[in-house]
Each structure stands twice: as structure tokens, then as C-alpha cells.
Design a protein around this motif. Sequence first.
Motif, mmCIF file in Angstrom:
data_model
loop_
_atom_site.group_PDB
_atom_site.id
_atom_site.type_symbol
_atom_site.label_atom_id
_atom_site.label_comp_id
_atom_site.label_asym_id
_atom_site.label_seq_id
_atom_site.Cartn_x
_atom_site.Cartn_y
_atom_site.Cartn_z
ATOM 1 N N ALA A 564 0.871 -1.175 0.000
ATOM 2 C CA ALA A 564 0.000 0.000 0.000
ATOM 3 C C ALA A 564 0.906 1.222 0.000
ATOM 4 O O ALA A 564 2.094 1.134 0.335
ATOM 5 C CB ALA A 564 -0.916 0.001 1.224
ATOM 6 N N PHE A 565 0.333 2.358 -0.361
ATOM 7 C CA PHE A 565 1.110 3.597 -0.484
ATOM 8 C C PHE A 565 0.433 4.660 0.363
ATOM 9 O O PHE A 565 -0.796 4.802 0.329
ATOM 10 C CB PHE A 565 1.218 3.997 -1.955
ATOM 11 C CG PHE A 565 1.762 2.882 -2.797
ATOM 12 C CD1 PHE A 565 3.116 2.655 -2.876
ATOM 13 C CD2 PHE A 565 0.903 2.024 -3.465
ATOM 14 C CE1 PHE A 565 3.622 1.600 -3.617
ATOM 15 C CE2 PHE A 565 1.393 0.960 -4.214
ATOM 16 C CZ PHE A 565 2.755 0.752 -4.293
ATOM 17 N N GLN A 566 1.237 5.373 1.132
ATOM 18 C CA GLN A 566 0.686 6.228 2.177
ATOM 19 C C GLN A 566 1.215 7.652 2.106
ATOM 20 O O GLN A 566 2.312 7.908 1.597
ATOM 21 C CB GLN A 566 1.018 5.640 3.561
ATOM 22 C CG GLN A 566 0.444 4.259 3.807
ATOM 23 C CD GLN A 566 0.868 3.694 5.153
ATOM 24 O OE1 GLN A 566 1.924 4.021 5.681
ATOM 25 N NE2 GLN A 566 0.031 2.837 5.715
ATOM 26 N N ALA A 567 0.425 8.555 2.647
ATOM 27 C CA ALA A 567 0.846 9.933 2.902
ATOM 28 C C ALA A 567 0.224 10.338 4.230
ATOM 29 O O ALA A 567 -0.900 9.923 4.550
ATOM 30 C CB ALA A 567 0.405 10.868 1.792
ATOM 31 N N MET A 568 0.950 11.125 5.002
ATOM 32 C CA MET A 568 0.480 11.517 6.325
ATOM 33 C C MET A 568 0.386 13.040 6.414
ATOM 34 O O MET A 568 1.373 13.742 6.174
ATOM 35 C CB MET A 568 1.428 11.001 7.404
ATOM 36 C CG MET A 568 0.906 11.159 8.814
ATOM 37 S SD MET A 568 -0.385 9.947 9.202
ATOM 38 C CE MET A 568 0.621 8.505 9.551
ATOM 39 N N LEU A 569 -0.809 13.513 6.733
ATOM 40 C CA LEU A 569 -0.995 14.935 7.007
ATOM 41 C C LEU A 569 -0.890 15.138 8.512
ATOM 42 O O LEU A 569 -1.639 14.512 9.278
ATOM 43 C CB LEU A 569 -2.362 15.404 6.502
ATOM 44 C CG LEU A 569 -2.695 16.885 6.746
ATOM 45 C CD1 LEU A 569 -1.759 17.787 5.961
ATOM 46 C CD2 LEU A 569 -4.152 17.167 6.386
ATOM 47 N N TYR A 601 -8.217 7.963 6.769
ATOM 48 C CA TYR A 601 -8.552 7.443 8.097
ATOM 49 C C TYR A 601 -8.916 8.594 9.029
ATOM 50 O O TYR A 601 -8.772 9.774 8.697
ATOM 51 C CB TYR A 601 -7.378 6.648 8.666
ATOM 52 C CG TYR A 601 -7.127 5.357 7.930
ATOM 53 C CD1 TYR A 601 -7.652 4.149 8.379
ATOM 54 C CD2 TYR A 601 -6.362 5.341 6.769
ATOM 55 C CE1 TYR A 601 -7.423 2.964 7.700
ATOM 56 C CE2 TYR A 601 -6.128 4.160 6.075
ATOM 57 C CZ TYR A 601 -6.663 2.978 6.545
ATOM 58 O OH TYR A 601 -6.445 1.805 5.866
ATOM 59 N N ASP A 602 -9.391 8.262 10.214
ATOM 60 C CA ASP A 602 -9.751 9.286 11.192
ATOM 61 C C ASP A 602 -8.493 9.946 11.763
ATOM 62 O O ASP A 602 -7.462 9.283 11.940
ATOM 63 C CB ASP A 602 -10.560 8.680 12.347
ATOM 64 C CG ASP A 602 -11.938 8.222 11.913
ATOM 65 O OD1 ASP A 602 -12.441 8.772 10.924
ATOM 66 O OD2 ASP A 602 -12.487 7.300 12.540
ATOM 67 N N GLN A 618 -2.364 13.558 13.546
ATOM 68 C CA GLN A 618 -2.037 13.103 12.205
ATOM 69 C C GLN A 618 -3.248 12.451 11.541
ATOM 70 O O GLN A 618 -4.148 11.938 12.197
ATOM 71 C CB GLN A 618 -0.861 12.128 12.235
ATOM 72 C CG GLN A 618 -1.123 10.857 13.041
ATOM 73 C CD GLN A 618 0.140 10.017 13.189
ATOM 74 O OE1 GLN A 618 1.258 10.491 12.991
ATOM 75 N NE2 GLN A 618 -0.025 8.754 13.539
ATOM 76 N N LEU A 619 -3.224 12.471 10.210
ATOM 77 C CA LEU A 619 -4.320 11.952 9.393
ATOM 78 C C LEU A 619 -3.693 11.168 8.250
ATOM 79 O O LEU A 619 -2.908 11.710 7.465
ATOM 80 C CB LEU A 619 -5.155 13.119 8.851
ATOM 81 C CG LEU A 619 -6.307 12.801 7.906
ATOM 82 C CD1 LEU A 619 -7.394 12.029 8.631
ATOM 83 C CD2 LEU A 619 -6.882 14.097 7.333
ATOM 84 N N VAL A 655 4.965 12.220 2.401
ATOM 85 C CA VAL A 655 4.715 11.083 1.522
ATOM 86 C C VAL A 655 5.645 9.935 1.931
ATOM 87 O O VAL A 655 6.811 10.150 2.250
ATOM 88 C CB VAL A 655 4.950 11.473 0.051
ATOM 89 C CG1 VAL A 655 4.701 10.289 -0.877
ATOM 90 C CG2 VAL A 655 4.050 12.642 -0.330
ATOM 91 N N ASP A 656 5.124 8.713 1.926
ATOM 92 C CA ASP A 656 5.869 7.536 2.389
ATOM 93 C C ASP A 656 6.373 7.754 3.810
ATOM 94 O O ASP A 656 7.587 7.732 4.079
ATOM 95 C CB ASP A 656 7.049 7.225 1.465
ATOM 96 C CG ASP A 656 6.629 6.935 0.037
ATOM 97 O OD1 ASP A 656 5.473 6.507 -0.155
ATOM 98 O OD2 ASP A 656 7.443 7.143 -0.886
ATOM 99 N N PRO A 657 5.469 8.003 4.760
ATOM 100 C CA PRO A 657 5.910 8.294 6.133
ATOM 101 C C PRO A 657 6.671 7.124 6.724
ATOM 102 O O PRO A 657 6.367 5.956 6.457
ATOM 103 C CB PRO A 657 4.592 8.545 6.878
ATOM 104 C CG PRO A 657 3.555 7.820 6.080
ATOM 105 C CD PRO A 657 3.996 7.924 4.663
ATOM 106 N N PHE A 658 7.657 7.460 7.534
ATOM 107 C CA PHE A 658 8.505 6.431 8.135
ATOM 108 C C PHE A 658 8.206 6.237 9.610
ATOM 109 O O PHE A 658 8.430 5.171 10.154
ATOM 110 C CB PHE A 658 9.977 6.807 7.950
ATOM 111 C CG PHE A 658 10.909 5.639 8.051
ATOM 112 C CD1 PHE A 658 11.049 4.756 6.996
ATOM 113 C CD2 PHE A 658 11.645 5.418 9.200
ATOM 114 C CE1 PHE A 658 11.899 3.660 7.085
ATOM 115 C CE2 PHE A 658 12.500 4.340 9.304
ATOM 116 C CZ PHE A 658 12.638 3.459 8.241
#
Length: 660
Positions: A564-569, A601-602, A618-619, A655-658
Motif C-alpha cells: 500500500a502507499f501512504q501519505a500523512m498529514l 482514516y480518522d 495526524q491523518l 509522503v511515504d511516512p517512516f
Amino acid sequence: MPVLRVALDLPLHRLFDYIAPSATLADAGLRVRVPFGRGEKIGVIVEVVDTSDWPLEQLKPAGEILRDLLPLPADFFALCEFASTYYQAAFGEVVMQALPAGLKRIAPPSRRKARTVAPVAAVAPPALTAEQSVAVAAVASDGGFSAYLLHGVTGSGKTEVYLRLIERTLAAGKQVLLLVPEINLTPQLEGRVRARFPAAGIVSLHSELAEAARERNWLAASAGEAEIVLGTRLAIFTPLPALGLIVIDEEHDPSFKQQDGMRYSARDVGVFRAHQLGIPILLGSATPSLESWANAQNGRYGLINLRQRANPQATLPRVKMIDTRRIVLKEGVSEPLIAAIKQRLERGEQSLVFLNRRGYAPVLACPACGWVSRCTRCAANMVLHLADRRLRCHHCGLEHRVPKACPTCGNQDIHPFGRGTQRLEGWLQEQFPEARVVRVDRDSVKSRKQWEAMLERIHGGDADILVGTQMLAKGHDFPNLTLVGALGADSALFAADWRAPERLFAQLMQVAGRAGRAELKGEVLIQTEYPDHPLYAALVAHDYPGFAASMLKEREQAGFPPYAFQAMLRAEAPEMADAIAFLKAAAALPEVAEHDNVMIYDPVPMKMSRLANLERGQLLAESFSRPALQAFLPHWREAVDGLKAPSKLRWHLEVDPFEF
């Protein structure tokens, strides 16, 4: 009337236009002084055009165009454009962060000439093993772009493979970029490279360099005068006119991921840069990241294995679990480990006790009222550093003197709980008064000179027992070190972070690799309450492929990266309610509903929910398609930028949070 399109170091996704009557097309890539607000800034000319989207009468005239340096090349701007687009960072920030600080100042300080480096005698290369020969031939045989993962057990001679490929690249008249994760690995590697290539121009680029030295080295690299560039993650953006090879050592290391400003992965940017230039890139590690391993398994990367240690006299260390469920520990150390250290002292060999927790104790507490030394600015405890009698937060840097009594109830009988490297060092010195106990962590080694002196002391035999953190876990070769004891590893087995097992396995396998790298046999003792855990079974067998296969299967079932590919706000504000409210508004934007192949996500508080007096939430945005996520992010980022927020709230998109 020529118009300059200028990149400025600002978090704005746009270029700025200025008129410049004397400008020519050849000025693209040069620095320029421009008015901005009430002052001036240094910017970089991206292009020179005839028209502007703004009326010419509204444009300000540019100041002096600085023609003292070669212009930045087109491939540099293409690399910055990729990083800006993929990581959702402002293009100007990407361009300007790649320049040394002195080149971004209106009035740069005067510079002294560099000191001449004393020449060194060339060192003859050792004979290659059969596996090393295959590795060199595989990378050297491909023309154009190719990405290889070099999976070699600790001590298998990955560095020698790098050096042979560097030799071939230099013979072809090309430059080499060699990245390492930590500054403390640079001096040792630089010494080996200089000894092998004494006639080559070699420079290093990392944050510990003085400003003038970094500027000199960057200029030498960008002018093509430096043939070999050694650096940490930021060096990946250095302009190199004749780049022919990129090598990334310890590619799994989290230090390659930038955690502030533009949050990029130097490893991934490196792969793009190699593809862009049509050159090979080699990623090396004894414990590759699962993302890179998956790429090697599915054919995106070529896989090269080094299964044996390069020294024919050296074998992989024997790894053994010490079951601590039914034995009494003394200051966290078991009797079998104490006995093993005694044996090494009697034989004149070195031991390493690994504890990845610096300071004297993780917390100071009062048994009477329950007070603990919590940081007033962070959701973390302040660590006791007994050597200088300070309580110190390892997250925000806040410091206090150690109180003489409990601040809450006045009880004078306050105690340290848990243990760090300082406490362990003191206890081992008491147990082995005749031994030379040396602690190696970020408190004892704060500069390159201190690190070089420490390495010289260890190699010179002026240390019997090393007490160290992850600083000692990778890239070091201590021939007389035959025992490694690992303490406190179990906490990562059941951590909330789904990357924790991968990090633990890499850390333990890397630190285990310090033992028995020469003729002397090595042994690794890991204290644990879970001796039958599959992770430890894989360590005993030195079975990284088996461990990786099981972890990738788990991640595929759970829908985690690399499947899966993720980004975190993330948002931070003085009040958590404001941060969460902002994130909820971001999740409710119309752009989210328009991309049904992206899941939002929430919003939740971050694991470290408070840092330096700011509450953090975070979101997570996730998709099973990278193109779908990349198509969504620019629209979402722009919409988030238009949200009303409290004046003290700050947000960023990773993007691509670690880290979570």
C-alpha cells in the motif's frame, strides 16, 4: 523585455517573476539577488522568458545576477522537479536546500583557503572472493540504468565491491556519489577511499562540516573537480556534471529519510536520479529494507548475494538466546553474559555490551507520591544524566538540574528507574575494575574529532569492554572484538509501530556483525524473555531472507507498505483540539470524495503527542495504487492550504511516512 523565473526558499508552490533587461538565456541556473518584501533574497534563475503571466508594470526589477559560478544544470532542476512533485514540497525549497548556506546569503562571509590534504600512499586492493567478482561483473556489465540490491552478510566485503566499481567508473572519466547514513561512518570510509585512490579528487558532504568546508566541497563537486563525493542524505541533490555511479551503503537505515523540511528519502531519490541519468545504482546492506527486498524479489532491482565473509579465516558469529525469565539479573545483566565477558578479558579480547538507551536511567521517580521526571514540554520523560547531574529531554532538549528532593512531596529518597549506557558503564567498571570500559554514544562522542579519537582508541587496543548504542551497530570493523551482548531488545517485539520488528532485526543483526570479523571466533548473546520468538530464531540462523519473507507476508495480509502507499498529514498547535479539528476539516474536503481509490482514516494524536509545547495530530491517506495517490495529493494539498486555521497551527504533508 527578459523576465526571470526565480526559485526562492519559501514554502510556496510557485516561481517569482522579475524583469532583467540585461539577462540572456544563458543565465538560467545562476543565482540572483532579488527584492522581496522589505528586503532582499538570493534566488536561483530557473528560466529566462519573454513574457509573464503578470503585467510587466507590476514586476519588480531583479538585482545583480551572480555570474561567479557555473550555472546549475538542467538535470539538477529535473531532479528537484521530481522531488517537489512526488513529496509535495515547494520547488523553491527543494532547489535552495540543495545549496550550501554561504551561497544563499546576501553578504557571504570571506573564506579562507582550504588546507592541503597530505598525500597518502596507495594501498593495493585485496584479492576478490568469487562472490565479490560476480557482484562487480554484474553491475559493470550493464550499460545505462540498472538498480541492484547488494545483500551481503556482515563482513562479506561489500565495501570492496564498491571500491572496485568506483575504480571502473573513474577509469571511464566519470564521477561517483557514495552515500552513507551516519556522519560517524564518513571518516572511516573516507580513509579507505583515499588510501585506494590517492590521486583522485575526493570530497565529503555532511552536516558536521564547517560552512566554508562544505561550500568548497560542493563547488568542487559541481564543477567536476571532485571525482568521488562521500556524503549523507542531502548530498543526493549535489550537481555532478559527469556522474557515472551512485552507491548507497546501509540502504535500510532510517537516517536516509529526512524528518523535517522537505521529507524525502535519499535512497528513493537516488534511484530516480540514476534512472534519469541512465547510470547504475547499487544499494548495499546486510539487512535490506523490506521495500528494497520486495523490489528485488519482483525483479525491479537485480539481487546480488554475498553469503560468506570476505576473510576466509572469519565465520559468522554464533548467536545464542539467554532466557531471562527464570534468572536474576544484576543491573540488567545476566550471569552467563558476565561469565562470557570474563572469558574475553582473560584472553585479551574485546566485548561489546549493546544497549540502545543513552543516559544513566530513563526516568527519575519518587516512590512515596509517584512523581516522575516528565518533560513539561513533551509527552515524554526526562532522562537522568548522572555524570553532569542533569535531567534532559532527548526530544526537545529541555534540561534541569537533578532535584535534591521530590518536587511534589519533598521526599529526599528519589530513585532512578531503568538503566541507560551511563549506568551500565559504571556498573561494569565496578564488576571489572581492571578492565578499560569505554562508553560510545551521542553523549560521549559529539564531534568528528572525538569519534576519530574514539575509533583510534578502540583499534589501538585501549578498550576492553565497549558499552554502546546503535552508533556502534554498523559499518565498523574491530578485529579483536569477539563478544556482543544485547540488552533490552524485547520492548520492540510488541511495539505499536508496525516497522518495529524490522528495525529490531536489522539493529541486532548489524550489531551482531561486529563480532568475529577476523580470525577470532565471535559470539552474540541476546537477553530475552521470549527466546522462542520467530524473530530471534531467524537471528540465530542468520536467516534474513526467511525473516523478510515472513514479514512481507504479514504486511501483504495487513495491507501495509510495500503493498500500500501512504501519505500523512500532520498538524501541530498549542491545543490538541485545534489540531484534530483542522485534520477533520481536511478529511471532509470535497477533493477526498472525488478520489474513491484513496482512503482517508480518522485523525488521531501522534505517538509523541506533545513536542516542544505543541500538541500533534495526524491523518493518514492510503491507496493500493501509487499513481492514484500521487494524482490525489496535489489537489488535496492545495485544498488543505486554503483551510482557515488558528494562527499558531502548522501543518505538513509527508509522503511515504517512516514514523507514526
